[in-house]
Design an enzyme around this catalytic site. Structure first.
Site, PDB file in Angstrom:
ATOM      1  N   ASP A  77      -0.544  -2.150  -6.015  1.00 57.24           N
ATOM      2  CA  ASP A  77       0.037  -2.951  -4.973  1.00 57.24           C
ATOM      3  C   ASP A  77      -0.831  -4.202  -4.407  1.00 57.24           C
ATOM      4  OD1 ASP A  77      -1.834  -1.231  -4.067  1.00 57.24           O
ATOM      5  OD2 ASP A  77      -0.531  -0.072  -2.955  1.00 57.24           O
ATOM      6  N   GLU A 153       5.641   4.440   1.427  1.00 56.73           N
ATOM      7  CA  GLU A 153       5.274   5.341   2.670  1.00 56.73           C
ATOM      8  C   GLU A 153       6.490   6.393   2.883  1.00 56.73           C
ATOM      9  OE1 GLU A 153       2.538   5.007   3.862  1.00 56.73           O
ATOM     10  OE2 GLU A 153       2.052   3.036   4.946  1.00 56.73           O
TER      11      GLU A 153
HETATM   12  C1  F6R Z   1      -3.975   1.381  -3.025  1.00 56.34           C
HETATM   13  C2  F6R Z   1      -3.139   2.626  -2.953  1.00 56.34           C
HETATM   14  C3  F6R Z   1      -2.866   3.454  -1.888  1.00 56.34           C
HETATM   15  C4  F6R Z   1      -4.487   4.337  -1.953  1.00 56.34           C
HETATM   16  C5  F6R Z   1      -4.320   5.031  -0.648  1.00 56.34           C
HETATM   17  C6  F6R Z   1      -5.562   5.882  -0.369  1.00 56.34           C
HETATM   18  O1  F6R Z   1      -3.717   0.629  -4.175  1.00 56.34           O
HETATM   19  O2  F6R Z   1      -2.316   2.542  -3.938  1.00 56.34           O
HETATM   20  O3  F6R Z   1      -2.116   4.628  -2.362  1.00 56.34           O
HETATM   21  O4  F6R Z   1      -4.646   5.155  -2.869  1.00 56.34           O
HETATM   22  O5  F6R Z   1      -4.291   4.403   0.615  1.00 56.34           O
HETATM   23  O6  F6R Z   1      -6.528   4.775   0.110  1.00 56.34           O
HETATM   24  P1  F6R Z   1      -8.057   5.276   0.113  1.00 56.34           P
HETATM   25  O7  F6R Z   1      -8.596   5.599  -1.356  1.00 56.34           O
HETATM   26  O8  F6R Z   1      -8.689   4.005   0.695  1.00 56.34           O
HETATM   27  O9  F6R Z   1      -8.389   6.334   1.063  1.00 56.34           O
END
Ligand code: F6R
Length: 252
Positions: A77, A153
């Site tokens: 993304d 989401e």
């Molecule tokens: C970002 C993504 C999101 C993150 C998720 C967790 O490319 O795919 O699904 O993996 O928001 O984010 P962190 O690792 O920052 O807690």
């Protein structure tokens, strides 16, 4: 390390004492898969979670154990709209945390273009690239505290193709730690849909911290539902979870 398998759930869940251990075990999987095939197709995530894994890959590359010279990467993304040169863009994040430190040719990097003038057309373009490869060899995933994978989401349905998504308040709050102010967090993103994630030949999901425990419980033990998009992984042919004990605290 504890290996958990739940009745009726056809995937392993590995629980480690620390984030570091979970990351290094996940890195071992990436390394051993990459060694099988030089033209490896690697799906990547951004955020805090994969940073330690990426550092391990950089170390392995510097040591000559793996090479990215024929690897193609596909990121999940990108914020929208965002200038890819903006240091908060996911492209900038990937450069800082992996791309600039390994022998990956620039032209082998694939990520949605946050500066595209027409996001719907950009989503179609990215999905065509993803369809053309038929699925990455390995997809690295994190998970949002609301159960999102990529930026899929919670919703009433699983959206299969790449699409423009409105980020939830919870995601904006979670990600505001990377920005000067909450109002600076982009409200939208272009994300791979659940379709491309399910087409990956193999998925590894890493999670750490108490704030992921509820999402992990839903993803692993809940009935699959688009309210927790990671729960779709229960239908994946080859998925494994790498958790620290805090992220696993609701399933132990
Ligand atoms: C970002 C993504 C999101 C993150 C998720 C967790 O490319 O795919 O699904 O993996 O928001 O984010 P962190 O690792 O920052 O807690």
């Amino acid at each position: 390390m504890k290996r958990l398998v739940f009745p009726g759930k056809n995937f392993p869940v590995y629980v480690f004492d620390t984030y570091e251990e979970a990351s290094l075990a996940a890195a071992e999987v990436v390394v051993s898969e990459m060694k099988k095939k030089p033209e490896f197709l690697l799906g990547l995530a951004t955020g805090s979670t994969p940073v330690r894994l990426y550092r391990a890959l950089i170390e392995k590359c510097r040591a000559g154990e793996i090479s990215f010279s024929r690897v193609k990467t596909y990121n999940l993304d990108e914020y929208y709209p965002i200038d890819p040169k903006n240091e908060q863009s996911f492209l900038a994040f990937m450069k800082a945390n992996l791309f600039d430190h390994v022998d990956l040719p620039k032209e082998n990097i694939h990520i949605p273009n946050g500066a595209a003038t027409d996001p719907a057309a950009e989503a179609v373009r990215y999905e065509e690239e993803l369809l053309a490869i038929g699925g990455v060899d390995l997809q690295v995933l994190g998970i949002g505290s609301d159960g999102h994978i990529g930026f899929n989401e919670p919703a009433d349905e699983f959206i299969l193709p790449t699409h423009l998504v409105t980020l939830t308040e919870q995601t904006i709050n979670d990600n505001s730690r990377f920005f000067r102010a909450k109002s600076d967090v982009p409200t939208h993103a272009l994300t791979m849909g659940v379709g491309a994630i399910m087409r990956a030949k193999k998925c590894i999901l890493i999670a750490n911290g108490k704030n992921k425990a509820e999402a992990i419980r839903g993803a692993i033990l809940g009935d699959p539902t688009p309210k927790n998009q990671a729960s779709a992984l229960q239908f994946h042919r080859d998925v494994a979870f790498y958790l620290d004990k805090d992220a696993a605290s609701e399933i132990l």
